[in-house]
Design an enzyme around this catalytic site. Structure first.
Site, mmCIF file in Angstrom:
data_model
loop_
_atom_site.group_PDB
_atom_site.id
_atom_site.type_symbol
_atom_site.label_atom_id
_atom_site.label_comp_id
_atom_site.label_asym_id
_atom_site.label_seq_id
_atom_site.Cartn_x
_atom_site.Cartn_y
_atom_site.Cartn_z
ATOM 1 N N HIS A 179 7.371 -24.432 10.175
ATOM 2 C CA HIS A 179 6.273 -25.155 11.178
ATOM 3 C C HIS A 179 4.647 -24.778 10.725
ATOM 4 C CE1 HIS A 179 8.290 -25.604 15.008
ATOM 5 N NE2 HIS A 179 8.933 -26.132 14.217
ATOM 6 N N HIS A 216 3.538 -31.132 11.955
ATOM 7 C CA HIS A 216 3.192 -29.838 11.608
ATOM 8 C C HIS A 216 1.896 -30.007 10.443
ATOM 9 C CE1 HIS A 216 6.194 -28.133 14.255
ATOM 10 N NE2 HIS A 216 6.920 -28.963 13.605
ATOM 11 N N ASP A 269 0.944 -1.349 0.004
ATOM 12 C CA ASP A 269 0.136 -0.102 0.049
ATOM 13 C C ASP A 269 0.854 1.260 0.161
ATOM 14 O OD1 ASP A 269 0.865 0.381 2.632
ATOM 15 O OD2 ASP A 269 -1.049 0.223 3.452
ATOM 16 N N CYS A 294 3.007 -3.301 4.032
ATOM 17 C CA CYS A 294 2.152 -2.111 4.590
ATOM 18 C C CYS A 294 3.061 -1.424 5.701
ATOM 19 C CB CYS A 294 0.832 -2.465 4.797
ATOM 20 S SG CYS A 294 0.760 -3.565 6.271
ATOM 21 N N THR A 348 2.431 -1.691 9.139
ATOM 22 C CA THR A 348 2.861 -2.805 10.448
ATOM 23 C C THR A 348 2.854 -4.312 9.741
ATOM 24 O OG1 THR A 348 0.488 -3.064 10.397
ATOM 25 C CG2 THR A 348 1.647 -1.356 11.928
ATOM 26 N N GLY A 349 2.397 -4.702 8.640
ATOM 27 C CA GLY A 349 2.354 -5.903 8.129
ATOM 28 C C GLY A 349 1.045 -6.479 8.613
HETATM 29 C C1 RB5 Z 1 -1.813 2.743 6.394
HETATM 30 O O1 RB5 Z 1 -1.564 4.268 6.912
HETATM 31 C C2 RB5 Z 1 -1.604 1.696 7.251
HETATM 32 O O2 RB5 Z 1 -2.725 1.504 8.297
HETATM 33 C C3 RB5 Z 1 -1.435 0.419 6.568
HETATM 34 O O3 RB5 Z 1 -0.121 0.498 5.830
HETATM 35 C C4 RB5 Z 1 -1.091 -0.747 7.592
HETATM 36 O O4 RB5 Z 1 -0.137 -0.693 8.600
HETATM 37 C C5 RB5 Z 1 -2.306 -1.575 8.070
HETATM 38 O O5 RB5 Z 1 -2.186 -2.538 8.634
#
Ligand code: RB5
Length: 145
Positions: A102, A137, A11, A69, A71-72
């Protein structure tokens, strides 16, 4: 040997990182599919990108997916709604190794606001080089649904 294909998407948090990662993967001998978004795009909704990458993996167009993104977390949450996809947000190499060995994860989710590019590349290297351990697993994966 057949080339392993990796579907990659980001994103607005990390399109530049996504472009660098695709170049890195190609330099390492992987085929990479770019699911956007293009660098310079101001805003994208991560569910749209995560779904496209997850579906490419589920259809078998790519063996693995990498989602980027902030945080992932959001990317992984969405990708895990696609049947056949097991997406893992990883912040270190041990998590990447365990996700493959796993959990037979086929999608890696990275947070570019959490980790830097050097660690991200190390996580990607580990994720793409470790095989599923099978055995007990595999029995546990069979209990997912
Ligand atoms: C976008 O600002 C942020 O919310 C997105 O990149 C992500 O971290 C969502 O989980």
């Amino acid at each position: 040997m057949d080339q392993t294909t990796v579907a990659v998407g980001s994103d607005h948090a990390g399109p530049e990182f996504k472009d660098q990662l695709i170049a890195y993967l190609r330099q390492k001998g992987f085929a990479a599919l770019d699911f956007g978004i293009p660098a310079g795009t101001e805003r994208a909704n991560y569910p749209d990108v995560a779904r496209k990458v997850a579906e490419a993996v589920a259809r078998g167009e790519a063996q693995f997916g990498i989602l980027i993104c902030g945080t992932g977390l959001g990317m992984a949450m969405v990708a895990n709604k696609t049947p056949g996809v097991r997406a893992a947000p990883c912040v270190n190499e041990f998590m990447a190794e365990m996700a493959r060995a796993h959990n037979d994860a086929n999608v890696l989710a990275l947070g570019v606001r959490v980790i830097g590019p050097g660690l991200a590349h190390a996580i990607v290297d580990r994720f793409l080089s470790v095989s599923f351990a099978g055995g007990r697993h595999a029995e546990r994966l069979a209990l997912f649904s």
